[in-house]
Design an enzyme around this catalytic site. Structure first.
Site: not given
Ligand code: MRU
Length: 361
Positions: A53-54, A94, A242, A253
């Site tokens: 999560g970002a 990432r 993100d 995502k």
């Molecule tokens: O690959 P992830 O699980 O880190 O992806 C997360 C997402 O795409 C979330 O929608 C995004 O990070 C926002 S979290 C508040």
């Protein structure tokens, strides 16, 4: 707000002098806390989505840098070399979530300002940055949840994607935080949760969080969303981000873009929720956002078992870009940007995202 249900999925354990992470790979069936004491452990945790999560990637990056340099003994020159090497290692894990890079820049800027201090003070300052970012993200989540709930109707069926709750952002989360707050106000009729292939952040993590909050939900396969919209079963789509660039194009995502197109086709509001730490004003549009590609096995296997034929190959973007023209509003801790464009975003984000990281020295 039901405070006792809010917890920290990432925190610094002062007694054991290590980073504690709730292992999201094991949820919802097992709640296992990892003790992170080495740089390779945090690299692995980020890479394999034990923490994700970002906003929380930004937090994990700060603590990860601290773990990487805290035991260093040697000259100041070699310390700063070690710091840069550690930053470089975290930076390649990432690429899409900008929060990770915002943290690295904060650490670089701060250490530049306090370079003449003792190494212990510099190290301490980096640890402080970790605590501060965690606290900031938590505070942002509460503000986002209120700002977002304020623009919803009083009876809504919401569709959401991936996981954007406490597990992803701290506090109550971003998109999911809005859903929590709307539910608290009695607005939420039902939540449709995209399972979010291939790592199932929706069916594993969002469902786990919604259950803790007693919010009614149903999991749907990602490909069901347009059908539900056509059947008038969805009033609003709310997702996280993100990276949001200057013109409002948004990386999130994989699958978010399809949702936005479907929502636009069916005239359903499409809302993005994110803290200002997720904005990247160095990029003009989404074209230049670096997209993370994951290992093919994450698509070709399921539950650790091979599903596709032995020689099958997969194409595996983990994120996509939603053009801003499909976004009805972006909700941040500062308020709401309706129909986001370059001017509205510049006006909203002016003044920068954070003030200072130089603790009392
Ligand atoms: O690959 P992830 O699980 O880190 O992806 C997360 C997402 O795409 C979330 O929608 C995004 O990070 C926002 S979290 C508040």
């Amino acid at each position: 707000m039901d405070d006792e249900k809010i917890f920290r999925p990432v925190y610094w354990d002062f007694e054991q002098d290590c980073l504690k992470i709730l292992d999201q790979r094991k949820l919802p069936h097992k709640e296992i806390w990892l003790e992170i004491k080495t740089l390779s452990q945090i690299e692995h945790a980020i890479d394999t989505l034990a923490v994700r999560g970002a906003p929380l990637l930004g937090v994990a990056a700060a603590y990860g840098i601290y773990i990487g340099i805290r035991n260093f003994r040697g000259s100041s020159k070699s310390f700063y070399k070690k710091l840069e090497d550690t930053i470089a290692r975290i930076a390649v894990i990432r690429p899409t979530a900008v929060n990770l890079f915002v943290t690295l820049r904060r650490i670089q800027e701060t250490t530049r300002i306090i370079k003449s201090s003792t190494l212990d003070k510099v190290k301490n300052n980096i640890l402080e940055i970790g605590h501060r970012i965690l606290h900031e993200e938590e505070e942002c989540s509460f503000a986002i949840s209120r700002n977002g709930a304020d623009i919803l109707d009083t009876s809504v069926r919401v569709l959401t994607h991936c996981n954007t709750g406490t597990l992803a952002a701290g506090g109550v989360g971003t998109a999911l935080g809005i859903i929590y707050e709307a539910h608290r106000r009695g607005y939420v009729e039902e939540v449709f949760v995209d399972e979010t292939r291939p790592l199932l952040q929706g069916s594993r993590l969002t469902a786990w969080e919604l259950e803790r909050w007693n919010i009614p939900y149903k999991i749907i396969t990602d490909s069901s969303a347009a059908f539900l919209m056509a059947k008038e079963m969805v009033d609003v789509v709310i997702v996280g981000a993100d990276r949001i660039v200057r013109n409002g194009d948004t990386a999130n995502k994989i699958g978010t873009y399809s949702l936005a197109i479907s929502a636009s086709k069916h005239r359903i509001p499409f809302i993005v929720a994110a803290p200002s730490s997720t904005f990247d004003l160095s990029l003009l549009d989404g074209e230049k956002i670096k997209i993370e590609y994951r290992a093919q096995d994450e698509v070709l296997n399921f539950g650790g078992k091979r599903i596709a034929p032995k020689n099958a190959r997969a194409y595996t973007p983990a994120f996509d870009i939603t053009p801003s023209k499909y976004i009805s509003a972006i909700v941040t801790e500062r308020g709401v940007i309706e129909k986001p464009d370059i001017h509205r975003i510049a006006a909203h984000i002016s003044g920068g995202a954070y003030a200072t990281d130089v603790a009392e020295l």
